[in-house]
Each structure stands twice: as structure tokens, then as C-alpha cells.
Motif scaffolding. Structure first.
Motif, short mmCIF file in Angstrom:
data_model
loop_
_atom_site.label_atom_id
_atom_site.label_comp_id
_atom_site.label_asym_id
_atom_site.label_seq_id
_atom_site.Cartn_x
_atom_site.Cartn_y
_atom_site.Cartn_z
N ALA A 79 0.81 -1.22 -0.01
CA ALA A 79 -0.21 -0.03 -0.06
C ALA A 79 0.78 1.12 -0.02
O ALA A 79 0.92 2.27 -0.84
CB ALA A 79 -0.94 -0.06 1.11
N TYR A 80 1.69 1.31 0.90
CA TYR A 80 2.50 2.38 1.22
C TYR A 80 3.62 2.69 0.13
O TYR A 80 4.03 3.87 -0.33
CB TYR A 80 3.07 2.83 2.62
CG TYR A 80 1.90 2.71 3.51
CD1 TYR A 80 0.90 3.84 3.43
CD2 TYR A 80 2.07 2.01 4.58
CE1 TYR A 80 -0.29 3.82 4.55
CE2 TYR A 80 0.99 1.96 5.94
CZ TYR A 80 -0.10 2.75 5.58
OH TYR A 80 -1.36 2.62 6.46
N GLY A 81 4.08 1.55 -0.34
CA GLY A 81 5.14 1.50 -1.45
C GLY A 81 4.66 1.98 -2.76
O GLY A 81 5.11 2.78 -3.34
N GLY A 82 3.31 1.44 -2.97
CA GLY A 82 2.85 1.80 -4.17
C GLY A 82 2.36 3.39 -4.26
O GLY A 82 2.78 3.93 -5.16
N GLU A 83 1.85 3.81 -3.37
CA GLU A 83 1.35 4.98 -3.40
C GLU A 83 2.81 5.96 -3.05
O GLU A 83 2.65 6.87 -3.83
CB GLU A 83 0.33 5.29 -1.97
CG GLU A 83 -0.36 6.59 -2.09
CD GLU A 83 -1.23 6.92 -1.00
OE1 GLU A 83 -2.33 7.01 -1.08
OE2 GLU A 83 -0.56 6.95 0.39
N GLY A 84 3.53 5.55 -2.34
CA GLY A 84 4.71 6.47 -2.32
C GLY A 84 5.43 6.70 -3.30
O GLY A 84 5.74 7.57 -3.88
N LEU A 85 5.50 5.67 -4.33
CA LEU A 85 6.09 5.66 -5.55
C LEU A 85 5.46 6.39 -6.60
O LEU A 85 5.87 7.16 -7.37
CB LEU A 85 6.44 4.24 -6.15
CG LEU A 85 7.04 4.08 -7.49
CD1 LEU A 85 8.31 4.72 -7.73
CD2 LEU A 85 6.93 2.66 -8.10
N TYR A 86 3.94 6.26 -6.55
CA TYR A 86 3.08 7.02 -7.24
C TYR A 86 3.30 8.61 -7.24
O TYR A 86 3.40 9.20 -8.08
CB TYR A 86 1.64 6.52 -7.19
CG TYR A 86 0.55 7.51 -7.22
CD1 TYR A 86 0.39 7.75 -8.84
CD2 TYR A 86 -0.10 8.19 -6.64
CE1 TYR A 86 -0.74 8.63 -9.34
CE2 TYR A 86 -1.06 9.37 -6.90
CZ TYR A 86 -1.39 9.32 -8.38
OH TYR A 86 -2.34 10.33 -8.73
N TYR A 87 3.17 8.82 -5.82
CA TYR A 87 3.27 10.40 -5.46
C TYR A 87 5.04 10.71 -5.92
O TYR A 87 4.83 12.02 -6.42
CB TYR A 87 3.08 10.59 -4.13
CG TYR A 87 1.79 10.68 -3.55
CD1 TYR A 87 0.82 11.31 -4.36
CD2 TYR A 87 1.27 9.77 -2.52
CE1 TYR A 87 -0.50 11.30 -4.08
CE2 TYR A 87 -0.08 9.97 -2.32
CZ TYR A 87 -0.90 10.96 -3.03
OH TYR A 87 -2.36 10.63 -2.72
N PHE A 88 5.84 10.08 -5.85
CA PHE A 88 7.05 10.34 -6.23
C PHE A 88 7.24 10.48 -7.62
O PHE A 88 7.71 11.78 -8.27
CB PHE A 88 8.14 9.37 -5.74
CG PHE A 88 9.44 10.05 -6.09
CD1 PHE A 88 10.20 10.66 -5.33
CD2 PHE A 88 10.33 9.08 -6.89
CE1 PHE A 88 11.50 11.04 -5.73
CE2 PHE A 88 11.47 9.61 -7.25
CZ PHE A 88 12.27 10.33 -6.57
N VAL A 89 6.73 9.94 -8.38
CA VAL A 89 6.72 9.91 -9.91
C VAL A 89 6.11 11.01 -10.47
O VAL A 89 6.16 11.75 -11.48
CB VAL A 89 6.33 8.67 -10.73
CG1 VAL A 89 6.26 8.61 -12.28
CG2 VAL A 89 7.34 7.31 -10.21
#
Length: 257
Positions: free
Chosen positions: A125-135
Motif C-alpha cells: 500500500a504505502y510503497g505503491g502510493e509513495g512511488l506514485y506520488y514520487f513519480v
């Protein structure tokens, strides 16, 4: 010697009591409370972001439903408005990935009774969302012209996949939390404690709405992955899902203020 009494003011015994001040009207108090709440809401980055999201997807529904003919100047203005709001929302997400990094750090130190499943879902959850916001930061830079726009397509694919995968973990975590709350509601709660029971029901409702929101956002992410192909990726369906998600998140942020 008798004390002199001033002619300008009557004796204390003869003074008429001042009339009591009328209590503030209910409407004035409610208006003041609403404005204070609104100020708190708009001071938060998420508050403004969700209002922009509501306006963007409401506009997309108008455009995709052909309510306004494309030949009218209003249609072009709505398209320009929708595009500008989309870019503005990306600017509001600068640095937002940090909250996912911190949430993931807290999860690794959590003493949850289902530690391994909870940790695995947290990573997704947090890894996917974090990568999404980073990109998303780089997509904003590409749309703003600082990065070559030719990279925008690949960045959007990475962003959509990260967001889509992240929703699996997010929904899993919320289902686990819902299960715990329902067990508490059914077994360990005294029916006489009305206030606590009401609070628990509100928590359950918020979690259920959050699951619906994740499903709606997941549908939009899937549409981005498939480049708008397929029945579920139809512009009107995706726009309605976006507005539903925006309204739920706006409600959640308003209640949490």
C-alpha cells in the motif's frame, strides 16, 4: 458628617440593573463555527486538493456526457479549465510521498497481532502510493516544461501501475481494520455506552467509504494503464468514479478537521 451623593449618578440602592445581554443567535454561532471549520479545512493541502478534484471531475463529466456541444466556446474553456486543474493538483502533491515513507516506517515497528500480513499489505500500500506520488512530481515537471515532454508517457505508465498496485494493499489493510472494528462492535461493546457505540459506527462507515473510494480510484488507474480502452475505461464511467472518489475524500477530510 453625611457622605455626599453625586448628582451625576444615582445611589447604588436605587440604580436599575442593566438588562442581561441576549445570547448569540444560533444562526450566528453556526455560521461562525462553519467558517472556522472551513478555514481549518482550506489550510490543509489535502483539503484544497480534494476541492480541485471535485471541480475537475465534475467538469470531465460535463465534457464526456456531451451536455455542452464541442462547437461552443464554452466547451473549449471547460477543457482548458480541466487541464489546468489537473496540473495544479500535481503541484499540490510535491513531497507528499514522504508521508508514505513515514507510514511504512511506523508499520515496520507495529506490534499488530497479524504482524506479517499487516506488514506485507503495508509495503504494497504505502510503497505503491509513495512511488506514485514520487513519480507524479516528475510528470508535473514535464507538463510544466522543465523536463522534456517525451518522457511524460513512460512516467505516466509507471505512476499508474504503482497507484494500481498500491490499492490492493490499501484495500487489504482497510478490510482487516473493518474486521477488527466489527468484532469489537459485536462482542466487546456494552450496548449501554451509546457514545462509544456511535463513535464505533462512524469509524466503520468511514472505513467502508474508504474502500469504495479505493475501488473508484483503482478503476481510474486501470483506465490509465489501458489507455482508455475497454468498457470500464469509458470517459463517462471514469469521470463518475473520479467524482465519487472526490466527494468521499472531501467528506473524510471535512470530518477529520
Amino acid at each position: 458628617m453625611e457622605a455626599k451623593v453625586s448628582r451625576d449618578s444615582p445611589p447604588a440602592a436605587d440604580a436599575e440593573p442593566s438588562p442581561p445581554k441576549p445570547p448569540p443567535s444560533t444562526s450566528t454561532t453556526q455560521t461562525g463555527d462553519f467558517l472556522t471549520h472551513l478555514e481549518t479545512y482550506l489550510a490543509k493541502r489535502d483539503g484544497v486538493d480534494k476541492l480541485l478534484k471535485v471541480s475537475r471531475y465534475a467538469t470531465k463529466i460535463i465534457l464526456s456526457s456531451s451536455v455542452v456541444p464541442e462547437t461552443l466556446p464554452l466547451s473549449r474553456r471547460l477543457k482548458s479549465f480541466e487541464s489546468s486543474v489537473g496540473i495544479s493538483r500535481k503541484a499540490f502533491r510535491l513531497g507528499k510521498f514522504v508521508q508514505d515513507v513515514n507510514a511504512l516506517r511506523r508499520s515496520t515497528r507495529s506490534d499488530h497481532h497479524d504482524h506479517f500480513p499487516h506488514l506485507l499489505l503495508s509495503i504494497v500500500a504505502y510503497g505503491g502510493e509513495g512511488l506514485y506520488y514520487f513519480v507524479e512530481q516528475f510528470i508535473w515537471l514535464a507538463k510544466a516544461g522543465l523536463i522534456d515532454p517525451k518522457h511524460s508517457g513512460n512516467l505516466q505508465k509507471i505512476s499508474a501501475w504503482a497507484e494500481f498496485v498500491g490499492y490492493f494493499g490499501s484495500i487489504g489493510l482497510k478490510v482487516m481494520e473493518l474486521s477488527r472494528l466489527n468484532e469489537e462492535k459485536e462482542g466487546g461493546l456494552d450496548s449501554t455506552v451509546k457514545e462509544r457505540a456511535l463513535t464505533l459506527r462512524r469509524k466503520i462507515l468511514i472505513k467502508e467509504l474508504s474502500v469504495v473510494q479505493d475501488l473508484a480510484d483503482g478503476l481510474m488507474a486501470l483506465a490509465d494503464i489501458r489507455d482508455g480502452n475497454g468498457k470500464l475505461s469509458a470517459p463517462l464511467a471514469v469521470s463518475c468514479a473520479g467524482l465519487l472518489s472526490a466527494l468521499i475524500s472531501t467528506h473524510k477530510n471535512w470530518v477529520s478537521c
